[in-house]
Enzyme design. Structure first.
Site, PDB file in Angstrom:
ATOM      1  N   HIS A  96       0.939  -1.114   0.279  1.00 32.57           N
ATOM      2  CA  HIS A  96      -0.096  -0.276  -0.313  1.00 32.57           C
ATOM      3  C   HIS A  96       0.962   1.166   0.357  1.00 32.57           C
ATOM      4  O   HIS A  96       0.802   1.844  -0.921  1.00 32.57           O
ATOM      5  CB  HIS A  96      -0.894   0.159   1.112  1.00 32.57           C
ATOM      6  N   HIS A 147      -2.871   3.366  -3.279  1.00 31.32           N
ATOM      7  CA  HIS A 147      -2.756   3.267  -3.488  1.00 31.32           C
ATOM      8  C   HIS A 147      -1.455   2.368  -4.732  1.00 31.32           C
ATOM      9  O   HIS A 147      -2.226   3.005  -5.712  1.00 31.32           O
ATOM     10  CB  HIS A 147      -2.969   1.618  -3.324  1.00 31.32           C
ATOM     11  N   HIS A 149      -1.133   2.432  -8.202  1.00 32.47           N
ATOM     12  CA  HIS A 149      -1.837   2.120  -9.413  1.00 32.47           C
ATOM     13  C   HIS A 149      -1.863   2.344 -10.742  1.00 32.47           C
ATOM     14  O   HIS A 149      -1.056   3.950 -11.032  1.00 32.47           O
ATOM     15  CB  HIS A 149      -3.293   1.705  -9.274  1.00 32.47           C
TER      16      HIS A 149
HETATM   17 ZN    ZN Z   1      -4.130  -0.620  -1.098  1.00 27.74          ZN
END
Ligand code: ZN
Ligand code: ZN
Ligand code: ZN
Length: 334
Positions: A96, A147, A149
């Site tokens: 994370h 997070h 991405h």
């Molecule tokens: Zn996360």
């Protein structure tokens, strides 16, 4: 819910996606929908307890593979079409608090392979003319989830920014018989002042014409059009140069450097694009550690970007932070 409305002044589509208003906005880490589901915890987007890199359809898509008919009627002046396409989210890591820059080069290499795979698969869909892979990083770029991405938009047409590059590349090729990006890379290499990093397959530079202070472009040394044209060695070299540039970005101001990173590949509409050349562009919004470059009146209303820095100076600054990338295991690669 989502439809495409024609902008007659610009000759391009605008997507309306009103359902996106309900998006999850910066949830606390315990409720991150992109973390692996914890035993006994609430189910996240990723049901498996563990993942390495994961891809799933965006829950708040701007485009859908089976879109509803537009809710509004078209007129001759105002064409409307369904917002057909695919929007995917790609998780770079299960960690994370990580960023792509902090991930080991092996993980970035896996991302390169997943990007390649998604380009191939989405590009093969009959209604997809262009696969656009990108990352928005940092709250300065409107990111709603921390997070690590990225996203993939598969469009039902070639988007205007890429169409412009294709036109310019074709015009250059007709005039000179050469590829525009190959010529840019040759000129940047000959000059040298704006080169940030390079390896046997890729070169990173802040181009002569940069619109943002730290606008890095990464271009393949070989004249290829998409990730799917790369061989094994090029895939590893791409991961390596990405790691080097991302790590240098973070060292500039000693912070997780925000940016938009976009992959410019050929369309997937069945046309021939031999005159085009695969590259990655970064648009970082920071001018200094605390000052943002805003897209103001001249940029947004007139299209003239004003860059108050020199690419030669910014490239030298960034180059000073490049360090060699260590692979833990190189496998059977180079
Ligand atoms: Zn996360
Ligand atoms: Zn080329
Ligand atoms: Zn480009």
């Amino acid at each position: 819910m989502s439809e495409l409305r024609w902008h007659p002044l610009l000759g391009e589509w605008v997507a309306t996606a009103t359902h996106r208003q309900g998006r999850t906005f910066l949830p606390p880490a315990d409720f991150c929908p992109l973390c692996p589901t914890r035993p006994g915890g609430f189910p996240t987007e990723v049901p498996e307890a563990e993942y390495d890199i994961a891809v799933f359809e965006n829950r708040f898509p701007s485009l859908e593979s089976d879109p509803p008919e537009p809710a509004i009627e078209a007129t001759e002046l105002y064409p409307v079409r369904p917002g057909q396409g695919v929007c995917e989210v790609i998780l770079f890591s299960p960690r994370h608090n990580s960023t792509l820059a902090q991930e080991p080069v092996e993980q970035i290499h896996k991302l390169v392979l997943v990007w390649t795979d998604r380009f191939r698969e989405l590009g093969a869909l009959p209604f997809v003319d262009y696969v656009f892979e990108f990352e928005n990083k940092g709250e300065a770029n409107g990111v709603t989830l921390h997070h690590p991405h990225g996203q993939i938009y598969a469009y039902p047409f070639v988007p205007p920014r890429v169409a412009r590059e294709l036109e310019q590349s074709l015009a250059h090729h007709s005039k000179t018989g050469r590829c525009l990006v190959c010529d840019i890379v040759a000129e940047e290499r000959a000059d040298g002042r704006r080169i940030v990093a390079s390896n046997s397959s890729f070169v990173a530079y802040i181009p002569f014409f940069a619109r943002y202070p730290y606008e890095v472009h990464i271009s393949s040394a070989r004249h290829i059009q998409a990730l799917t044209d790369m061989d094994e060695r090029e895939g590893r070299d791409l991961a390596e140069i990405l790691k080097a540039v991302l790590a240098a970005f973070d060292k500039l101001f000693d912070l997780a450097f925000p940016y938009m990173m976009v992959l410019h590949q050929r369309p997937t509409d069945g046309g021939v694009y031999d005159h085009y050349h695969f590259h990655i562009e970064f648009y970082p919004p920071l001018r200094t550690a605390t000052k943002l470059k805003y897209l103001a009146g001249s940029e947004t209303g007139a299209g003239l970007f004003i860059n108050d820095t020199l690419a030669e100076e910014k490239a030298a600054e960034l180059r000073g932070h490049i360090i060699p990338v260590e692979w833990r295991e190189r496998g059977d690669g180079p």
